[in-house]
Motif scaffolding. Structure first.
Motif, PDB file in Angstrom:
ATOM      1  N   ARG A 197      -2.949   0.156  -9.599  1.00 57.95           N
ATOM      2  CA  ARG A 197      -3.287  -0.647  -8.426  1.00 57.95           C
ATOM      3  C   ARG A 197      -4.741  -1.114  -8.519  1.00 57.95           C
ATOM      4  N   LYS A 220      -0.402  -3.773  -9.841  1.00 54.25           N
ATOM      5  CA  LYS A 220      -0.153  -4.172  -8.457  1.00 54.25           C
ATOM      6  C   LYS A 220      -1.477  -4.504  -7.775  1.00 54.25           C
ATOM      7  N   VAL A 274      -3.887  -5.343  -4.632  1.00 50.18           N
ATOM      8  CA  VAL A 274      -4.022  -5.102  -3.198  1.00 50.18           C
ATOM      9  C   VAL A 274      -4.936  -6.214  -2.696  1.00 50.18           C
ATOM     10  N   SER A 279      -4.009   3.048  -1.625  1.00 57.06           N
ATOM     11  CA  SER A 279      -3.237   2.519  -2.752  1.00 57.06           C
ATOM     12  C   SER A 279      -3.411   3.366  -4.005  1.00 57.06           C
ATOM     13  N   ASN A 290       1.815  -0.838 -13.172  1.00 56.10           N
ATOM     14  CA  ASN A 290       1.794   0.047 -11.993  1.00 56.10           C
ATOM     15  C   ASN A 290       0.410   0.500 -11.526  1.00 56.10           C
ATOM     16  N   ALA A 315      -6.054   3.052  -5.890  1.00 58.15           N
ATOM     17  CA  ALA A 315      -6.508   2.009  -6.821  1.00 58.15           C
ATOM     18  C   ALA A 315      -7.402   2.592  -7.908  1.00 58.15           C
TER      19      ALA A 315
END
Ligand code: OOB
Length: 545
Positions: A77, A101, A103, A121, A75, A123
């Motif tokens: 980012r 995940k 991007v 996001s 999970n 991130a």
């Protein structure tokens, strides 16, 4: 599904599973299966490098262990910005195997776009090249990190240096016995969950994030490969950046892996780079946007390279005239496939056995029988066949909501889950889609999507500009050019100075205005919005004069 994403309704999801559309297979598992089936066959070629399916699979595992050892978790980012290199493909599989995940950012993105993606996001990681086409990504990354404390780790493709984790060292570290024993086998991610985020073409200021699940993307790429009749004998040339949906999974890289073919990565879409690759690797299939096709058609007239291995070129992303589509097959000696696509999902392709006329003049049919397409008027009423209206769609690989923007989603989707594409289209009697234009305020310059609003925001941030409206104006070569109408506040900056000023804000080059016009005021609609239709008329008359 990751919080902030909109899942398909459970009854719909169940139906897709029962119909065998979604098979619960992750992208990581897809590669694992391909390695088992195709073993030592070549999966990837770049420059002098050839990587087999087994090698790619094992490489992705080593990288996954390395990323995990560096604290990357399910999970998390990570913004991934890499050129067309094998590392991109391996890193993407590695991160997907962890359940992190990705991007997908484009190599041309600069600090404004990357910062936005990091923020949107949330991130915690950013994967970047050292330098690419003369631009130092490390310098930019450090600047971005300075104002984004949650961005913990910068992974660089290259030498280790202060502030960066080197991807190659991370891989070596993961091969050491002690790190192996501590990391253990990775849990298999849920196929119904997000694999990565694609970027929207952007209708407002900056791109939105499109969650793509393993289930939906494995299905999309499999169907695309079937429609293109890919087999293990095919060699796909990735001309466009591989982070772009078209080159990644329509069928692109992932679709080619379904059937055990070979992917050749091109450094640039330039025919001078690509034509020798076609000859050398007997490329059979490729895909591109119309402005690149235009360069290819010109080059094919004088090139000595042998292009006879090509059997299919997919062209899509922007409108093409019939005069243009007509030249493609005879010049390149292969079939043309028109593609209408969007990062949000829906893909329509013309088929190899379609009548010639429909291949030349339509964007074909959806790739899935489960795709639902409607052409509606402004009130959402379904229009009779042949009428032009807005295309709305839902289906097994079309998103149900952008990430983390619930208010925006209320407008972008109908209550029953159809995505409002913003494209004006019609359906022919035979069921082929024809794109007529777009409601969305977006400029397509040489295949790059530029949101007018975003460029306007940058212009308005300059002290010498009071009002700004940006439109696309027709351009023979690029399809559209960016034309800025400005109401000055004080001095009038010339185009070159204006470009420099916006560029220094950290904006990708392809978004800079091509033309600037100073006006006393902008035309307004009765509602007080800038009347872009009127601007387009002004631009047309100025071009004539
Ligand atoms: C592709 O994807 P995006 O997300 O960059 O852009 C989508 C938009 C569409 O909504 C439409 O406005 C335009 O690009 N578009 C076309 C088109 N294909 C896309 N407009 C006219 N004719 C076409 N054939 O551009 C994309 C994604 C996957 C495959 C191919 C293109």
């Amino acid at each position: 599904m990751l919080a902030g994403c909109t899942p398909w309704p459970s009854d719909v999801a169940q139906r897709y599973r029962e119909q065998g559309i979604w098979r619960g297979e992750t992208l990581g598992a897809l590669l694992r299966g391909a390695a088992r089936r195709y073993g030592s066959a070549t999966a990837l070629v770049h420059g002098g490098r050839r990587i087999s399916y087994v090698e790619l699979d094992q490489w992705a595992d080593r990288l996954a262990a390395g990323f995990a050892a560096h604290g990357v978790r399910e999970n998390d980012r990570l913004v991934v910005q890499l050129p067309n290199v094998p590392e991109f493909v391996a890193i993407a599989f590695a991160l997907m195997r962890i359940g992190a995940k990705l991007v997908f950012s484009l190599p041309a993105h600069r600090s404004t776009e990357i910062s936005h993606l990091v923020e949107l996001s949330g991130a915690t990681g950013y994967v970047l090249p050292e330098t690419h086409r003369g631009f130092d990504h490390r310098e930019m990354a450090l600047e971005i990190q300075a104002s984004a404390p949650e961005l913990r780790t910068l992974f660089v493709l290259g030498e280790k240096s202060e502030g960066f984790v080197s991807v190659s060292e991370l891989e070596l570290a993961s091969a050491e016995p002690e790190s192996k024993s501590t990391s253990g086998p990775l849990p298999e991610p849920d196929a119904a969950d997000v694999a990565f985020f694609l970027l929207s073409g952007g209708t407002t200021a900056l791109p939105k994030l499109i969650p793509r699940t393993h289930d939906d993307y494995v299905y999309q790429s499999r169907r695309a490969a079937q429609v293109c009749e890919l087999t293990s004998d095919d060699t796909y040339l990735a001309v466009l950046p591989v982070e772009f949906n078209f080159a990644y999974g329509c069928p692109g890289v992932i679709g080619t892996f379904h059937t055990g073919g070979t992917v050749v990565l091109a450094d640039t879409p330039n025919p001078l780079d690509c034509f020798p690759l076609i000859e050398q690797h007997s490329v059979t299939v490729t895909s591109m946007v119309p402005s690149i096709m235009q360069l290819w058609l010109e080059a094919a007239e004088w090139s000595d390279d042998d292009l006879s291995s090509l059997r299919l070129v997919q062209v899509g992303g922007a409108r093409m005239t019939r005069e243009f589509t007509e030249r493609i097959a005879p010049t390149l000696g292969c079939s043309l496939q028109q593609v209408f696509g969007m990062a949000e999902g829906l893909l329509t392709f013309s088929r190899p056995d379609d009548p010639a006329e429909s291949v030349l003049t339509t964007q074909g049919k959806p790739i899935s029988d489960a795709d639902e397409l409607r052409i509606v008027d402004e009130d959402g009423n379904v229009l009779p066949t042949g009428s032009i209206g807005e295309l709305i769609t839902r289906g097994p690989y079309t998103l149900r909501g952008y990430y983390g923007v619930p208010e925006y989603n209320k407008r972008a989707f109908t209550e029953d889950g159809f995505y409002r594409t913003g494209d004006l289209a019609r359906l022919t009697e035979d069921g082929d889609l024809v794109i007529e234009g777009r409601i969305k305020d977006m400029i397509i310059r040489g295949g790059d999507k530029i949101s007018a609003g975003e460029v306007e925001d940058h212009l308005l941030a300059l002290p010498s500009i009071a009002q700004a409206a940006v439109i696309g104006v027709p351009d023979e070569f690029l399809g559209e050019r960016i034309c800025a109408y400005l109401v000055p506040d004080g001095e009038q900056l010339a185009l070159a100075e204006l470009k420099k000023a916006i560029h220094s804000r950290g904006v990708a080059d392809y978004k800079l205005p091509d033309v600037v016009r100073y006006v006393l005021e902008l035309p307004l609609t009765p509602l007080g919005k800038v009347d872009k239709k009127a601007l387009a008329v002004m631009a047309a008359s100025e071009q004539e004069g």
